[in-house]
Design an enzyme around this catalytic site. Structure first.
Site, PDB file in Angstrom:
ATOM      1  N   ILE A  85       0.828  -1.217   0.000  1.00  0.00           N
ATOM      2  CA  ILE A  85       0.000   0.000   0.000  1.00  0.00           C
ATOM      3  C   ILE A  85       0.861   1.266   0.000  1.00  0.00           C
ATOM      4  O   ILE A  85       0.411   2.332  -0.427  1.00  0.00           O
ATOM      5  CB  ILE A  85      -0.971  -0.022   1.212  1.00  0.00           C
ATOM      6  N   HIS A  98       6.065 -12.127   5.777  1.00  0.00           N
ATOM      7  CA  HIS A  98       5.908 -11.631   4.412  1.00  0.00           C
ATOM      8  C   HIS A  98       7.264 -11.364   3.782  1.00  0.00           C
ATOM      9  O   HIS A  98       8.204 -10.930   4.454  1.00  0.00           O
ATOM     10  CB  HIS A  98       5.051 -10.358   4.363  1.00  0.00           C
TER      11      HIS A  98
HETATM   12  P1  5GP Z   1       6.971  -4.724   7.427  1.00  0.00           P
HETATM   13  O1  5GP Z   1       7.240  -3.321   7.890  1.00  0.00           O
HETATM   14  O2  5GP Z   1       6.203  -5.505   8.469  1.00  0.00           O
HETATM   15  O3  5GP Z   1       8.156  -5.473   6.912  1.00  0.00           O
HETATM   16  O4  5GP Z   1       6.042  -4.593   6.165  1.00  0.00           O
HETATM   17  C1  5GP Z   1       4.679  -4.372   6.228  1.00  0.00           C
HETATM   18  C2  5GP Z   1       4.274  -3.784   4.906  1.00  0.00           C
HETATM   19  O5  5GP Z   1       2.856  -3.871   4.807  1.00  0.00           O
HETATM   20  C3  5GP Z   1       4.648  -2.315   4.735  1.00  0.00           C
HETATM   21  O6  5GP Z   1       5.484  -2.162   3.602  1.00  0.00           O
HETATM   22  C4  5GP Z   1       3.302  -1.614   4.562  1.00  0.00           C
HETATM   23  O7  5GP Z   1       3.348  -0.573   3.624  1.00  0.00           O
HETATM   24  C5  5GP Z   1       2.402  -2.751   4.125  1.00  0.00           C
HETATM   25  N1  5GP Z   1       1.005  -2.570   4.503  1.00  0.00           N
HETATM   26  C6  5GP Z   1       0.533  -2.157   5.715  1.00  0.00           C
HETATM   27  N2  5GP Z   1      -0.805  -2.137   5.703  1.00  0.00           N
HETATM   28  C7  5GP Z   1      -1.182  -2.544   4.462  1.00  0.00           C
HETATM   29  C8  5GP Z   1      -2.472  -2.713   3.846  1.00  0.00           C
HETATM   30  O8  5GP Z   1      -3.532  -2.497   4.433  1.00  0.00           O
HETATM   31  N3  5GP Z   1      -2.461  -3.137   2.547  1.00  0.00           N
HETATM   32  C9  5GP Z   1      -1.309  -3.382   1.856  1.00  0.00           C
HETATM   33  N4  5GP Z   1      -1.424  -3.783   0.586  1.00  0.00           N
HETATM   34  N5  5GP Z   1      -0.091  -3.231   2.416  1.00  0.00           N
HETATM   35  C10 5GP Z   1      -0.031  -2.819   3.699  1.00  0.00           C
END
Ligand code: 5GP
Ligand code: ZN
Length: 122
Positions: free
Chosen positions: A40, A108
């Site tokens: 997103i 992820h």
């Molecule tokens: P992390 O910081 O945990 O490695 O990555 C989480 C990712 O999820 C971030 O890059 C963030 O932009 C993405 N993200 C968070 N909320 C959402 C959402 O509601 N939809 C999508 N498609 N991505 C999300």
């Protein structure tokens, strides 16, 4: 409390809710084991997330039993990168835990491409 149903879905997990279709997402890949969709808040021209359908909190929670699923995710990331024409290279990132910068507690893979990446990452 992290309620996990018999299907391996955590009711309070953002990415499980995306998998259930409760929160909309832009799909790029789907199979029995995993789901790929657009981030997103893209940090590169191509920024996709690839997640297992089973709720696993982080890479730190995996063990040898998860080896085939983890291999599946990695090889699918490469396949998706080919489909996305990232022939110039790309980066696959698995932020893990607080110091690793993980903000969503469902394993992820980030697939980032379309620009040159820097090293070391911040
Ligand atoms: P992390 O910081 O945990 O490695 O990555 C989480 C990712 O999820 C971030 O890059 C963030 O932009 C993405 N993200 C968070 N909320 C959402 C959402 O509601 N939809 C999508 N498609 N991505 C999300
Ligand atoms: Zn989840």
């Amino acid at each position: 409390m992290n309620r996990t149903s018999y299907t391996g879905v955590a009711m309070n997990c953002l990415f499980c809710r995306i998998l259930q279709g409760e929160i909309p997402s832009q799909p790029v890949y789907s199979d029995d084991l995993c789901y790929g969709f657009a981030d997103i808040q893209p940090q590169a021209p191509t920024h996709l997330l690839l997640i297992p359908r089973r709720h696993i909190r982080s890479l730190a929670e995996t063990s040898a039993e998860d080896a085939s699923l983890l291999g599946h995710l990695m090889t699918k990331a490469a396949e998706i990168a080919r489909q996305q024409n990232l022939s110039g290279g790309y980066r696959v990132v698995v932020n893990t835990g607080e110091n690793g910068g993980q903000t969503v507690e469902h394993l992820h893979l980030h697939l980032l491409g379309g620009r040159a990446m820097h090293w070391p990452p911040g």
